[in-house]
Design a protein around this motif. Structure first.
Motif, mmCIF file in Angstrom:
data_model
loop_
_atom_site.group_PDB
_atom_site.id
_atom_site.type_symbol
_atom_site.label_atom_id
_atom_site.label_comp_id
_atom_site.label_asym_id
_atom_site.label_seq_id
_atom_site.Cartn_x
_atom_site.Cartn_y
_atom_site.Cartn_z
ATOM 1 N N MET A 132 1.648 5.123 7.888
ATOM 2 C CA MET A 132 0.919 5.895 6.881
ATOM 3 C C MET A 132 1.431 5.602 5.471
ATOM 4 N N GLY A 133 2.438 4.737 5.356
ATOM 5 C CA GLY A 133 2.994 4.385 4.049
ATOM 6 C C GLY A 133 2.672 2.940 3.701
ATOM 7 N N PRO A 134 3.710 2.067 3.686
ATOM 8 C CA PRO A 134 3.482 0.680 3.257
ATOM 9 C C PRO A 134 2.494 -0.066 4.158
ATOM 10 N N GLY A 135 2.343 0.360 5.404
ATOM 11 C CA GLY A 135 1.472 -0.385 6.323
ATOM 12 C C GLY A 135 0.028 0.088 6.306
ATOM 13 N N TYR A 136 -0.284 1.160 5.553
ATOM 14 C CA TYR A 136 -1.597 1.780 5.711
ATOM 15 C C TYR A 136 -2.757 0.897 5.250
ATOM 16 N N ALA A 137 -2.581 0.246 4.086
ATOM 17 C CA ALA A 137 -3.660 -0.598 3.554
ATOM 18 C C ALA A 137 -3.987 -1.719 4.552
ATOM 19 N N GLY A 138 -2.939 -2.331 5.099
ATOM 20 C CA GLY A 138 -3.144 -3.406 6.067
ATOM 21 C C GLY A 138 -3.832 -2.899 7.329
ATOM 22 N N PHE A 139 -3.446 -1.713 7.749
ATOM 23 C CA PHE A 139 -4.011 -1.118 8.961
ATOM 24 C C PHE A 139 -5.509 -0.870 8.824
ATOM 25 N N ILE A 140 -5.914 -0.197 7.722
ATOM 26 C CA ILE A 140 -7.340 0.120 7.594
ATOM 27 C C ILE A 140 -8.171 -1.133 7.319
ATOM 28 N N ALA A 141 -7.542 -2.133 6.662
ATOM 29 C CA ALA A 141 -8.274 -3.379 6.439
ATOM 30 C C ALA A 141 -8.520 -4.075 7.771
ATOM 31 N N ASP A 142 -7.510 -4.063 8.653
ATOM 32 C CA ASP A 142 -7.639 -4.700 9.961
ATOM 33 C C ASP A 142 -8.669 -3.977 10.814
ATOM 34 N N ARG A 143 -8.655 -2.642 10.770
ATOM 35 C CA ARG A 143 -9.567 -1.858 11.602
ATOM 36 C C ARG A 143 -10.923 -1.659 10.945
ATOM 37 N N LYS A 144 -11.106 -2.107 9.715
ATOM 38 C CA LYS A 144 -12.346 -1.886 8.962
ATOM 39 C C LYS A 144 -12.748 -0.414 9.019
ATOM 40 N N THR A 145 -11.787 0.440 8.687
ATOM 41 C CA THR A 145 -12.050 1.870 8.785
ATOM 42 C C THR A 145 -11.780 2.548 7.451
ATOM 43 N N ILE A 146 -12.191 3.803 7.359
ATOM 44 C CA ILE A 146 -12.153 4.505 6.069
ATOM 45 C C ILE A 146 -10.748 5.024 5.774
ATOM 46 N N SER A 147 -10.344 4.907 4.515
ATOM 47 C CA SER A 147 -9.017 5.370 4.109
ATOM 48 C C SER A 147 -8.976 6.891 4.022
ATOM 49 N N LEU A 148 -7.880 7.458 4.493
ATOM 50 C CA LEU A 148 -7.682 8.895 4.379
ATOM 51 C C LEU A 148 -6.851 9.229 3.146
ATOM 52 N N GLN A 149 -6.386 8.194 2.440
ATOM 53 C CA GLN A 149 -5.478 8.417 1.311
ATOM 54 C C GLN A 149 -6.170 8.115 -0.008
ATOM 55 N N THR A 150 -5.921 8.983 -0.973
ATOM 56 C CA THR A 150 -6.599 8.843 -2.268
ATOM 57 C C THR A 150 -6.225 7.541 -2.962
ATOM 58 N N ALA A 151 -4.999 7.093 -2.786
ATOM 59 C CA ALA A 151 -4.541 5.907 -3.520
ATOM 60 C C ALA A 151 -4.916 4.599 -2.833
ATOM 61 N N VAL A 152 -5.372 4.665 -1.598
ATOM 62 C CA VAL A 152 -5.705 3.438 -0.863
ATOM 63 C C VAL A 152 -7.224 3.334 -0.748
ATOM 64 N N GLN A 153 -7.769 2.233 -1.220
ATOM 65 C CA GLN A 153 -9.211 2.008 -1.162
ATOM 66 C C GLN A 153 -9.664 1.661 0.259
ATOM 67 N N SER A 154 -10.817 2.177 0.660
ATOM 68 C CA SER A 154 -11.379 1.752 1.951
ATOM 69 C C SER A 154 -11.775 0.291 1.835
#
Lengths: 321, 436
Positions: free
Chosen positions: B345-367
């Motif tokens: 949910m921290g440094p790995g989150y952007a990579g995770f949602i990009a890999d899963r093509k899923t919506i970001s739950l965090q305000t600072a991370v773009q879907s």
């Protein structure tokens, strides 16, 4: 032929006539003394230890936990008296599952014995071909019940191999959902269960036929009995001990059925094949451990209660020997 | 022939004893507030186990690889066979625990795991402040304590529809409430289209039809009342919803093979336009994604939430949306499990949602780009949605099994309600809910 009654129980002794005519009491005593010498009682200890840990102990716990509120939701286990039993008695689901379980067990007992008996009659003669075929029919007994269930589930699917075969033969598209009928699926599943175990029944019937003295049948033939009559009037009644064993094990064994039903239908369609063990499994999975334990205790008592009259009745049949 | 009798007795005994049960799990308790290590701190020699279901075991692949590379830890994903929840509960009850597991983060399902005794608390987790405020406390809490980490957008019950079928039959706007939806359905039926598709054989989706009808009542506190025994499943509110579902099936608004249709059939029917609508959740869309690419889905499949009086969705976080961390009794591994979540949910989150093509739950991370339109609509409906039975009721009875039996013709709506209530009370009592 006279019946030998066991004096302590009043139940007919299990010794069939051919044994009682051969072994004199003195010889029997001597042979048991020898066996005690070569097979001391403590040889039983390892087997009994396993039996104790894996069967007796869980059974005792089965009685204990049925009277508690053991669940997956909290850490304490408190005694609750008969609560679980009264709750279950008020629930229609338990009785529905019990009815299905008994229907299933009766169907399995009938099918397994019909199949096994027919196979034993067909394969009775000791030809080389029969030896091979007997082994083939025994293979399902050794197979994993789950594997058997999954294979049949795949064969009987609407788009499965059986419908494919029927379509090819009849030239029309067959899409029967063999495991999808709320009335008949239980019969199909019972037949699968019976198919898996019929080799064992066959083996026991074959052994039963082997114990029948040839001179009895010969005597019947000399007296002018037709082969049909000799079979049903002489050999079939003498098969009574094998019938007892086969019917009782099939009936009581399938009361504890789970694997084949789980693999083929998992209790469906619409829970019409939800035998008690599947219901127990579902309840246990929800974290209601005490309720599940109570149900398995009820199953235990039911099987025990059923075992006595069934075995007694079948033993009575043997009295004509 | 003495043998058979003895063998029989032994066999009967074996058969009888086979119904026995095992000892319950012993419990481990770790005291003190949890500490959170730096997400990328070294973890050489530590092996973590994650339990996942058949439909969630590929979710963590990318994030685990990144975590292993960053920390030197080894993470094993173990697939637990379906029915996943049942298998996990049974394992945990016998003392078999992983370090982490995918788990439905609702109160009823956290209760089912005996969260207080078995799970680590995540109250002061470092990623909480980064979450979109509306989603932070939507789920994962039980008795005011946080036990689950929400990793993806929770599922919403609503209507997936085929845009082309709607357009071809003169339906230009999506229905604004339940009755408008039924009007559209009747219009479609008149033109020879199957309006709704339901999967009676696979059973689990049957409950969505009742739950979406209860959305307004849920907003007004239905589940609270049911939890306090002031209302029941046999009361008019729930029973009428069940009866309505039955009457719509009887009216012929559903697929003809409703009794034998599967989850897979449902996806195929909606995608091909054989049926116009299906009341479903996110995992249904996951299935469509396996059958078609994003461009096709964007042009063909739409989503709208529905409730009796409007477009209120019913949210139901599921097992693939969240993880729980277990108290295993090994302090080092427990800390490592927390660290993995913090990395995820921290440094790995952007990579995770990009890999899963899923919506970001965090305000600072773009879907990421390429999230299908329908999923964005689902996510958008979350802020106004209400909780499902799973999210708000204290216990989760097998409503869907009873409804499937009703579809198969072996139960009446009244029996469905009574059986569900009976089981709900049984579960609530076992969970120690006051009044049951």
């Amino acid at each position: 032929m006279s019946t030998v009654l066991d004096h302590t129980t009043g139940v007919p002794a299990a010794t069939p006539p051919q044994d009682s005519t051969r072994a004199t009491p003195a010889r029997a005593r001597r042979s048991s003394a020898i066996s005690r010498h070569t097979h001391p009682m403590w040889f039983l200890v390892p087997a009994f230890a396993i039996l104790f840990v894996f069967f007796f102990l869980p059974t005792v716990f089965n009685f204990v936990y049925a009277f508690t509120d053991w669940s997956g939701f909290k850490s304490q286990i408190n005694p609750v008296g008969w609560d679980n039993f009264t709750d279950l008695a008020g629930s229609g689901t338990l009785f529905r599952s019990l009815r299905i379980t008994i229907a299933y067990a009766v169907l399995v007992a009938v099918f397994q014995n019909l199949f096994g008996f027919a196979l034993a009659v067909l394969l009775e003669r000791d030809t080389r071909l029969n030896h091979v075929v007997r082994v083939l029919f025994l293979i399902p007994v050794l197979m994993s019940a789950l594997a058997v269930g999954y294979i049949f589930q795949a064969l009987l699917k609407p788009e499965g191999a059986l419908n494919g075969l029927l379509s090819a033969i009849t030239g029309t598209d067959v899409h029967t959902a063999w495991l999808g009928n709320t009335n008949w699926t239980i019969v199909v599943v019972a037949a699968i269960h019976a198919w898996k175990w019929m080799g064992l029944s066959m083996l026991i019937y074959l052994a039963g036929f082997k114990t029948i003295p040839v001179d009895l049948v010969e005597a019947a033939q000399i007296d002018g009995a037709s082969p049909w009559r000799a079979f049903w009037r002489i050999r079939f009644p003498l098969l009574a001990p094998a019938v007892t064993f086969n019917v009782a094990t099939a009936l009581l064994g399938s009361m504890n059925g789970f694997d084949i039903v789980q693999a083929t239908t998992a209790g469906g369609p619409a829970r019409t094949t939800e035998i008690l063990n599947i219901f127990i499994y579902r309840t246990f999975g929800q974290g209601l451990f005490a309720q599940a334990t109570t149900m398995s205790l009820i199953l235990f008592l039911l099987v025990a209660l059923l075992a006595f009259p069934v075995i007694r009745f079948l033993r009575k049949r043997e009295e004509i020997l | 022939m003495r043998m058979p009798r003895r063998a029989l007795a032994a066999l009967a005994l074996v058969a009888l004893a086979a119904t026995g049960c095992s000892d319950p799990a012993s419990e481990t308790t770790t005291g003190g507030p949890a500490t959170w290590a730096e997400p990328t701190a070294k973890l050489d020699g530590v092996t973590l186990t994650i339990w996942a279901a058949q439909n969630s075991n590929t979710v963590p692949k990318q994030v685990i690889e990144a975590f292993q590379a960053a920390t030197g830890a080894k993470v094993d994903v173990v697939t637990i066979p379906d029915p996943y929840e049942q298998s996990v509960q049974t394992k945990v009850a016998t003392g078999d625990k992983p370090d982490l597991a995918f788990w439905q983060p609702t109160a009823s399902m956290l209760t089912a795991l005996n969260a207080k005794a078995n799970l680590q608390t995540l109250d002061d987790a470092p990623w909480l402040d980064k979450l979109t405020p509306a989603l932070r406390d939507i789920t994962g809490l039980h008795d005011g304590t946080r036990y689950a980490a929400l990793i993806t957008s929770p599922a919403v019950e609503g209507v997936y529809y085929n845009k082309e079928v709607f357009a071809a039959n003169g339906i230009t706007a999506t229905p604004k409430n339940f009755d408008e939806m039924l009007a559209a359905a009747r219009q479609l039926k008149a033109k020879g289209v199957t309006p709704f598709f339901e999967m009676g054989k696979d059973r689990w989706a049957t409950q969505w039809w009742v739950q979406v009808q209860l959305a307004d009542a849920a907003k007004a506190g239905l589940w609270d009342k049911i939890n306090k025994k002031q209302e029941t499943f046999t009361g008019p509110v729930v029973l009428d919803a069940i009866k309505k579902y039955k009457s719509l099936i009887d009216e012929g608004l559903f697929n003809a093979d409703i009794k034998t249709a599967t989850f897979d059939d449902q996806g195929a029917a909606l995608l091909s336009g054989k049926a116009a609508m299906a009341v479903q959740v996110n995992s249904f869309f996951g299935q469509l994604q396996a059958k078609a690419d994003t461009a096709t889905l964007d042009s063909k499949i739409g989503f709208f939430p529905i409730s009796p009086t409007g477009n209120v969705g019913t949210f139901i976080p599921d097992q693939s949306n969240a993880l729980v961390a277990f108290k295993t009794g090994d302090a080092k591994r427990e800390a490592a499990a927390r660290q993995l979540l913090a990395y995820w949910m921290g440094p790995g989150y952007a990579g995770f949602i990009a890999d899963r093509k899923t919506i970001s739950l965090q305000t600072a991370v773009q879907s990421p780009a390429g999230v299908p339109k329908a999923l964005l609509d689902v996510h958008a409906s979350l802020s106004t949605s209400v909780g499902s039975m799973q999210a708000l009721a204290v216990a989760n009875p097998d409503l869907y099994i009873n409804l499937a039996d009703m579809i198969a013709g072996t139960m009446t709506p009244e029996q469905v309600a009574a059986t569900t209530q009976e089981q709900f009370a049984q579960l609530a009592k076992a969970a120690g809910v006051p009044g049951f």
